[in-house]
Design an enzyme around this catalytic site. Structure first.
Site, mmCIF file in Angstrom:
data_model
loop_
_atom_site.group_PDB
_atom_site.id
_atom_site.type_symbol
_atom_site.label_atom_id
_atom_site.label_comp_id
_atom_site.label_asym_id
_atom_site.label_seq_id
_atom_site.Cartn_x
_atom_site.Cartn_y
_atom_site.Cartn_z
ATOM 1 N N ASP A 314 3.553 -8.518 -15.024
ATOM 2 C CA ASP A 314 2.862 -8.494 -13.613
ATOM 3 C C ASP A 314 3.852 -9.316 -12.590
ATOM 4 O OD1 ASP A 314 -0.543 -8.876 -12.391
ATOM 5 O OD2 ASP A 314 1.293 -7.683 -11.804
ATOM 6 N N LYS A 363 -5.870 -7.011 -13.748
ATOM 7 C CA LYS A 363 -5.314 -7.881 -12.666
ATOM 8 C C LYS A 363 -5.910 -9.117 -12.644
ATOM 9 C CE LYS A 363 -2.370 -6.049 -10.305
ATOM 10 N NZ LYS A 363 -0.821 -6.321 -10.304
ATOM 11 N N LYS A 404 -0.839 -5.665 2.418
ATOM 12 C CA LYS A 404 -2.023 -6.275 1.745
ATOM 13 C C LYS A 404 -2.536 -7.869 2.509
ATOM 14 C CE LYS A 404 -1.430 -9.235 -1.494
ATOM 15 N NZ LYS A 404 -0.340 -9.133 -2.462
ATOM 16 N N LYS A 476 3.680 -13.188 -12.924
ATOM 17 C CA LYS A 476 2.178 -13.768 -12.908
ATOM 18 C C LYS A 476 1.743 -14.405 -14.108
ATOM 19 C CE LYS A 476 -0.278 -10.752 -9.469
ATOM 20 N NZ LYS A 476 0.645 -9.667 -9.338
HETATM 21 N N1 LIG Z 1 3.223 -6.588 -4.758
HETATM 22 C C1 LIG Z 1 3.089 -5.527 -5.531
HETATM 23 O O1 LIG Z 1 3.427 -4.407 -5.224
HETATM 24 C C2 LIG Z 1 2.639 -5.932 -7.001
HETATM 25 C C3 LIG Z 1 2.868 -6.903 -7.522
HETATM 26 C C4 LIG Z 1 2.507 -7.314 -8.851
HETATM 27 C C5 LIG Z 1 2.153 -6.048 -9.532
HETATM 28 N N2 LIG Z 1 2.356 -4.992 -9.010
HETATM 29 C C6 LIG Z 1 1.931 -3.934 -9.930
HETATM 30 O O2 LIG Z 1 3.151 -2.762 -9.965
HETATM 31 C C7 LIG Z 1 2.731 -1.355 -10.198
HETATM 32 C C8 LIG Z 1 3.093 -0.528 -9.101
HETATM 33 O O3 LIG Z 1 2.839 -0.960 -7.991
HETATM 34 P P1 LIG Z 1 2.927 0.172 -6.758
HETATM 35 O O4 LIG Z 1 2.314 -0.562 -5.385
HETATM 36 O O5 LIG Z 1 4.270 0.575 -6.677
HETATM 37 O O6 LIG Z 1 1.847 1.212 -7.106
HETATM 38 P P2 LIG Z 1 1.940 2.920 -6.843
HETATM 39 O O7 LIG Z 1 0.462 3.283 -7.250
HETATM 40 O O8 LIG Z 1 2.375 2.944 -5.581
HETATM 41 O O9 LIG Z 1 2.974 3.557 -7.939
HETATM 42 C C9 LIG Z 1 2.781 3.596 -9.222
HETATM 43 C C10 LIG Z 1 3.170 4.764 -9.555
HETATM 44 O O10 LIG Z 1 2.844 4.866 -10.975
HETATM 45 C C11 LIG Z 1 2.810 6.432 -11.438
HETATM 46 N N3 LIG Z 1 2.298 6.330 -12.680
HETATM 47 C C12 LIG Z 1 1.150 6.125 -12.908
HETATM 48 N N4 LIG Z 1 0.949 6.197 -14.315
HETATM 49 C C13 LIG Z 1 2.271 6.478 -14.768
HETATM 50 C C14 LIG Z 1 2.692 6.774 -16.127
HETATM 51 N N5 LIG Z 1 2.121 6.895 -17.188
HETATM 52 N N6 LIG Z 1 4.244 7.201 -16.093
HETATM 53 C C15 LIG Z 1 4.715 7.047 -15.096
HETATM 54 N N7 LIG Z 1 4.318 6.905 -13.917
HETATM 55 C C16 LIG Z 1 3.097 6.554 -13.677
HETATM 56 C C17 LIG Z 1 1.905 6.678 -10.040
HETATM 57 O O11 LIG Z 1 1.972 8.108 -9.861
HETATM 58 C C18 LIG Z 1 2.650 5.972 -9.068
HETATM 59 O O12 LIG Z 1 3.784 6.909 -8.440
HETATM 60 C C19 LIG Z 1 1.153 -1.635 -10.238
HETATM 61 O O13 LIG Z 1 0.587 -1.618 -11.730
HETATM 62 C C20 LIG Z 1 0.819 -3.056 -9.523
HETATM 63 O O14 LIG Z 1 -0.175 -3.558 -9.997
HETATM 64 C C21 LIG Z 1 2.610 -4.615 -7.994
HETATM 65 O O1 LIG Z 2 1.292 -11.092 -6.564
HETATM 66 P P1 LIG Z 2 -0.174 -11.077 -5.779
HETATM 67 O O2 LIG Z 2 0.064 -10.971 -4.479
HETATM 68 O O3 LIG Z 2 -0.869 -12.250 -6.403
HETATM 69 O O4 LIG Z 2 -0.921 -10.039 -6.390
HETATM 70 C C1 LIG Z 2 -1.022 -8.584 -5.874
HETATM 71 C C2 LIG Z 2 -2.578 -8.584 -5.766
HETATM 72 O O5 LIG Z 2 -3.053 -9.459 -4.822
HETATM 73 C C3 LIG Z 2 -2.706 -7.143 -5.084
HETATM 74 O O6 LIG Z 2 -3.963 -6.877 -5.118
HETATM 75 C C4 LIG Z 2 -2.296 -6.222 -6.050
HETATM 76 O O7 LIG Z 2 -2.515 -4.807 -5.649
HETATM 77 C C5 LIG Z 2 -0.683 -6.075 -6.426
HETATM 78 O O8 LIG Z 2 -0.246 -5.544 -7.378
HETATM 79 C C6 LIG Z 2 -0.307 -7.642 -6.867
HETATM 80 O O9 LIG Z 2 -0.710 -7.868 -7.955
#
Ligand SMILES: NC(=O)c1ccc[n+]([C@@H]2O[C@H](COP(=O)([O-])OP(=O)(O)OC[C@H]3O[C@@H](n4cnc5c(N)ncnc54)[C@H](O)[C@@H]3O)[C@@H](O)[C@H]2O)c1
Ligand SMILES: O=P([O-])([O-])O[C@@H]1[C@@H](O)[C@H](O)[C@@H](O)[C@H](O)[C@@H]1O
Length: 530
Positions: A314, A363, A404, A476
């Site tokens: 994460d 999460k 966010k 994280k």
């Molecule tokens: N700040 C952040 O953006 C942040 C921080 C920490 C963690 N994350 C994690 O990163 C991940 C992606 O975030 P995001 O904002 O890009 O999300 P998003 O929903 O925009 O992108 C996720 C993508 O994964 C695809 N997907 C889902 N299941 C799949 C699979 N089995 N195989 C291949 N593709 C698949 C979806 O179609 C989508 O395009 C999430 O799990 C989120 O919790 C994001």
């Molecule tokens: O890194 P961070 O900002 O603490 O955590 C974020 C969360 O607050 C948010 O809700 C989630 O969508 C993102 O995937 C990310 O995990």
């Protein structure tokens, strides 16, 4: 005073040369003898016995940075499309018109691309800080070959428009290149992500079995590596957060168990389990950017058997990153944090997926455990088993998109039982904060594949342990080797990464003592004279 080394485009970063009999530079390697100091502690009733320890290492780093491929699971998502577009913009120096006029691409927010390290000071007291990526030869994101999978078939131009993270003008300028990139079909087991993601799933594999899914992903990796003539491929999960899988004997407690569970098509084997197994079997490091427990004991054992790096979990991008700084400051200052209310709302697809309880739970776990080490380090403030009240709330509000809004309140007990409250509003541009971490995770992982070490006790070269805890700064819920303390305090994590790189060129860690400015510094001595 601190000299500025320009890293303007086209200018090289400074060439660091360590002048020491313990560091050898050849065409192929940098080899450094290093004395690791560690205090060994023994607690006997009310006595704490401490013994300063000195441990001799030799680190060796291959100087040639191989051609590096990055295979993103979730390539079409906000993070996946944004990182792909940003690399193209940086690589080709694509500028664009924003609200404030002409804007240039950059890698701000990346530890490896935009932070510096204090090397020391000159004889006339000038502080010298150099770019993080100048210490050792590192891959550059501009040279990454990016590909990957998505359950949605949108090309990357449409995906960046859908994400609406980058400015419109930039997206339009990048469209011709981005529309050539389409994600490979991926594994979709509906039960693992929110039901509200079903309408996205138009690009899914239908091999008929989990074993065949595994074989297909392995062949995708093989083909990507050979098509682009890559030396290293890092596979990274930035797809949607999955629910946790069960972890139980017979299912995934050992490498054999999880490989058999795939063969037996067991429901509890997740898409991310299969991607991790495929990567490891193809000798490719696997990084989990999401909070689910992909890296179950069986996957960890498989990585150890094959000596392949894994890391997670994460990305630590915004609200949690701030928490791991604020908690460290408050508790280290002897201030007893008694309550943390950690709320955010977001409107991107990640937020939509997290709107489902099982995905939110994944999460919530990763966002909640981040304070544990900082609480545990101060038994004056916290009794055995005592923790601050800590709630994590995430709400999905489409209007705000990827922007966010995090609202945090820290309530602490201070001197003479006063109470102090810190309230913070943090607009975390989720993808613009997370995608630099993807760069750092890949750059650090690729570097670690080129570092070996030997010691006075084990004279054969060996690599770092497969569970790559040096990546903790970006994560994280850091996955660490068995028996290792989990460190979440951000500055400790940054010092860990920095000092390991310094050790690989035989330099002392930066201890901030600056005795040279507080005392009359004696002449330097060799280690043997200590
Ligand atoms: N700040 C952040 O953006 C942040 C921080 C920490 C963690 N994350 C994690 O990163 C991940 C992606 O975030 P995001 O904002 O890009 O999300 P998003 O929903 O925009 O992108 C996720 C993508 O994964 C695809 N997907 C889902 N299941 C799949 C699979 N089995 N195989 C291949 N593709 C698949 C979806 O179609 C989508 O395009 C999430 O799990 C989120 O919790 C994001
Ligand atoms: O890194 P961070 O900002 O603490 O955590 C974020 C969360 O607050 C948010 O809700 C989630 O969508 C993102 O995937 C990310 O995990």
């Amino acid at each position: 005073m601190s000299r500025r080394f320009s890293t303007e485009k086209g200018m090289d970063v400074p060439n660091i040369e360590v002048d020491s009999e313990n560091v050898e530079y050849t065409e192929e390697h940098i080899t450094a003898k290093y004395l690791y100091t560690k205090n060994q502690v023994k607690v006997e009733e009310n006595t704490v016995k401490v013994t300063p320890g000195f441990h001799k290492y030799t680190f060796q780093t291959e100087r040639k940075v191989g051609k590096t491929g990055v295979m993103l699971i979730g390539l079409g998502g906000n993070n996946g499309s944004t990182i792909t577009a940003a690399i193209l913009a940086n690589k080709h120096n694509v500028c664009w018109n924003g609200r404030t006029g002409k804007l240039e691409p950059n890698y701000f927010g990346s530890l490896t691309q935009a932070s510096t390290i204090r090397l020391g000071s000159t004889n006339d007291g000038e502080e010298i800080h150099v770019p993080f990526n100048s210490l050792l030869p590192m891959a550059h994101p501009n040279d990454f070959v990016v590909g990957g999978w998505d359950i949605n078939g949108a090309n990357l131009a449409d995906a960046t428009d859908r994400a609406a993270v980058l400015d419109y003008d930039l997206r339009q300028k990048l469209r011709p290149e981005l529309e050539k990139i389409t994600p490979m079909p991926s594994i979709y087991y509906p039960d693992f992500i929110a039901a509200n993601q079903a309408d996205r799933a138009d690009n899914v594999l239908s091999t008929g079995s989990k074993q065949k899914d595994l074989e297909k992903i392995r062949s995708d990796i093989k083909e990507f590596k050979s098509k682009h003539d890559l030396d290293t491929v890092v596979v990274l999960w930035t797809a949607n957060t999955e629910r946790f899988t069960d972890v139980e004997p017979g299912l995934n407690m050992t490498a054999d168990e999880i490989l058999n569970s795939v063969k037996e098509n067991k429901d509890e084997v997740s898409p991310s389990n299969i991607f991790a197994i495929a990567s490891i079997l193809e000798g490719c490091p696997y990084i989990n950017g999401s909070p689910q427990n992909t890296l179950v004991p069986g996957v960890i054992e498989l990585s150890e058997k094959h000596n392949v790096f894994i890391g997670g979990d994460d990305f630590k991008s915004g609200q949690t990153k701030m928490k791991s700084v604020l908690m460290d400051f408050l508790v280290s200052a002897g201030i007893k944090v008694e309550a943390i209310a950690s709320y955010n709302h977001l409107g991107n697809n990640d937020g939509k997926n997290l709107d489902a309880p099982a995905q939110f739970r994944s999460k919530e776990i990763s966002k909640s455990n981040v304070v544990d080490d900082m609480v545990a380090m101060n038994s004056i403030l916290y009794k055995e088993g005592e923790h601050p009240d800590h709630v994590v709330v995430i709400k999905y509000i489409p209007t705000v998109g990827d922007s966010k809004r995090a609202l945090d309140e820290y309530t602490s007990r201070i001197f003479m039982n006063g109470m102090n409250t810190i309230v913070m509003h943090n607009t975390c541009e989720d993808s613009l904060l997370a995608t630099p971490l993807i760069i750092d995770l890949v750059c650090m992982t690729e570097l670690m594949t080129r570092i070996k070490y030997k010691t006075s006790d084990s004279p054969d070269w060996q690599s770092f342990k497969p569970v790559l805890s040096v990546l903790s700064y970006m994560l994280k819920a850091p996955l660490v080797p068995k028996g290792t303390p989990v460190v979440n305090a951000l500055m400790k994590q940054q010092r860990c990464a920095t000092n390991i790189l310094m050790a690989c060129i035989g330099l002392n860690p930066d201890h901030d003592m600056l005795l040279e400015h507080k005392t009359n510094l004696p002449g330097t001595v060799s280690r043997e004279e200590l």
